[in-house]
Write a protein that holds these residues in place. Sequence first.
Motif, PDB file in Angstrom:
ATOM      1  N   SER A  80     -41.461 -16.529  54.799  1.00  0.00           N
ATOM      2  CA  SER A  80     -42.583 -16.993  55.611  1.00  0.00           C
ATOM      3  C   SER A  80     -42.950 -16.046  56.745  1.00  0.00           C
ATOM      4  O   SER A  80     -43.951 -16.261  57.436  1.00  0.00           O
ATOM      5  CB  SER A  80     -42.279 -18.389  56.183  1.00  0.00           C
ATOM      6  OG  SER A  80     -41.077 -18.379  56.926  1.00  0.00           O
ATOM      7  N   ASP A  81     -42.158 -14.971  56.960  1.00  0.00           N
ATOM      8  CA  ASP A  81     -42.520 -13.985  57.991  1.00  0.00           C
ATOM      9  C   ASP A  81     -43.668 -13.086  57.548  1.00  0.00           C
ATOM     10  O   ASP A  81     -44.324 -12.454  58.386  1.00  0.00           O
ATOM     11  CB  ASP A  81     -41.313 -13.102  58.341  1.00  0.00           C
ATOM     12  CG  ASP A  81     -40.259 -13.854  59.132  1.00  0.00           C
ATOM     13  OD1 ASP A  81     -40.623 -14.789  59.862  1.00  0.00           O
ATOM     14  OD2 ASP A  81     -39.069 -13.502  59.006  1.00  0.00           O
ATOM     15  N   ASP A 125     -39.642 -20.773  51.325  1.00  0.00           N
ATOM     16  CA  ASP A 125     -40.936 -21.193  51.873  1.00  0.00           C
ATOM     17  C   ASP A 125     -41.952 -20.057  51.832  1.00  0.00           C
ATOM     18  O   ASP A 125     -41.712 -18.965  52.353  1.00  0.00           O
ATOM     19  CB  ASP A 125     -40.770 -21.665  53.318  1.00  0.00           C
ATOM     20  CG  ASP A 125     -39.915 -22.913  53.407  1.00  0.00           C
ATOM     21  OD1 ASP A 125     -39.773 -23.586  52.369  1.00  0.00           O
ATOM     22  OD2 ASP A 125     -39.400 -23.214  54.497  1.00  0.00           O
ATOM     23  N   LEU A 126     -43.101 -20.321  51.226  1.00  0.00           N
ATOM     24  CA  LEU A 126     -44.146 -19.314  51.113  1.00  0.00           C
ATOM     25  C   LEU A 126     -44.822 -19.091  52.462  1.00  0.00           C
ATOM     26  O   LEU A 126     -44.889 -19.998  53.297  1.00  0.00           O
ATOM     27  CB  LEU A 126     -45.192 -19.762  50.086  1.00  0.00           C
ATOM     28  CG  LEU A 126     -44.696 -19.936  48.647  1.00  0.00           C
ATOM     29  CD1 LEU A 126     -45.828 -20.434  47.762  1.00  0.00           C
ATOM     30  CD2 LEU A 126     -44.129 -18.638  48.108  1.00  0.00           C
ATOM     31  N   THR A 132     -51.924 -17.283  46.216  1.00  0.00           N
ATOM     32  CA  THR A 132     -51.610 -17.204  44.791  1.00  0.00           C
ATOM     33  C   THR A 132     -50.217 -16.632  44.596  1.00  0.00           C
ATOM     34  O   THR A 132     -49.794 -15.754  45.342  1.00  0.00           O
ATOM     35  CB  THR A 132     -52.623 -16.300  44.057  1.00  0.00           C
ATOM     36  OG1 THR A 132     -53.939 -16.770  44.288  1.00  0.00           O
ATOM     37  CG2 THR A 132     -52.362 -16.287  42.560  1.00  0.00           C
ATOM     38  N   VAL A 133     -49.502 -17.141  43.577  1.00  0.00           N
ATOM     39  CA  VAL A 133     -48.249 -16.535  43.134  1.00  0.00           C
ATOM     40  C   VAL A 133     -48.424 -16.174  41.667  1.00  0.00           C
ATOM     41  O   VAL A 133     -48.855 -17.006  40.861  1.00  0.00           O
ATOM     42  CB  VAL A 133     -47.058 -17.496  43.299  1.00  0.00           C
ATOM     43  CG1 VAL A 133     -45.781 -16.854  42.753  1.00  0.00           C
ATOM     44  CG2 VAL A 133     -46.866 -17.876  44.766  1.00  0.00           C
ATOM     45  N   GLY A 161     -44.139 -26.014  49.455  1.00  0.00           N
ATOM     46  CA  GLY A 161     -44.210 -24.552  49.504  1.00  0.00           C
ATOM     47  C   GLY A 161     -42.960 -23.845  49.049  1.00  0.00           C
ATOM     48  O   GLY A 161     -42.911 -22.611  49.055  1.00  0.00           O
ATOM     49  N   ARG A 162     -41.963 -24.572  48.636  1.00  0.00           N
ATOM     50  CA  ARG A 162     -40.717 -23.974  48.102  1.00  0.00           C
ATOM     51  C   ARG A 162     -40.754 -24.102  46.588  1.00  0.00           C
ATOM     52  O   ARG A 162     -40.575 -25.176  46.038  1.00  0.00           O
ATOM     53  CB  ARG A 162     -39.500 -24.698  48.680  1.00  0.00           C
ATOM     54  CG  ARG A 162     -38.155 -24.072  48.333  1.00  0.00           C
ATOM     55  CD  ARG A 162     -37.063 -24.792  49.121  1.00  0.00           C
ATOM     56  NE  ARG A 162     -35.752 -24.211  48.892  1.00  0.00           N
ATOM     57  CZ  ARG A 162     -34.884 -24.650  47.985  1.00  0.00           C
ATOM     58  NH1 ARG A 162     -35.220 -25.692  47.216  1.00  0.00           N
ATOM     59  NH2 ARG A 162     -33.718 -24.078  47.847  1.00  0.00           N
TER      60      ARG A 162
END
Length: 244
Positions: A80-81, A125-126, A132-133, A161-162
Amino acid sequence: MMNLLLLLCFISYSGSSTKAVSGIKGGNVTLSCGSEDREIVEIRLYSRSEIIRVCEKKNCSGRVFKEGSCDVVIKDLIYSDAGKYFLRVYYNNNQTEVERQILEYHLHIHVNLTVRKGEELVFDDLPREADTVERCKGTVCTEIWRRGRGLLNERLTDSNGRLVIREFNSSDAGIYRVLNSIGGELVTTNVTESEGNDLNRTDDTEPHSAWVWIVAPLALMALIILIKITRQHLNRNKQPDSMK
């Protein structure tokens, strides 16, 4: 209103620049300000969604701290950074006026994962900017998740988000990319299968090894005794009849 006008008279905007920086998950990354020779008054760090507290003490317990006069270090990087950051640097010029420089950074994070067959493949966590992934094999990329559309893979689950892929197999290996809304890469994850570590394999080598350590010395001892008895018997047969 008058106070605001007076403040604007002493603060001049010196423009902005963009820097691409990258780091490895769990490692550190430095957002360099390039203003070490100036008299820094204050620094402020922002992301798109929040103000980020920067520790300016020597012994900082947080993950974000100042280094030198205005460089900012982010340590123990996580998914998430990744994303966009803005660093505002306030410094004195030769005329004792306060100038402001705004630096813009795009942080890209690399991740290497090795997963055993049958385990879960987990993406932490995104980033907030994730749109998009996709999974890439060679030059072919396939979307597996999109914001607003949800999951595009039946074995994929999303928990706030995980992302988790259940029962990892060889076809799941490859490059996974997390992209923002304009196609910029936020996170690149290289996923490989762990060799010779299949969860479905029954490993019974330890009991066999134990039996080897027990039986082998006994067999060797018996062989030595047998050789000794045989030699004694042969020597007895070679003696003259008077000696017998």
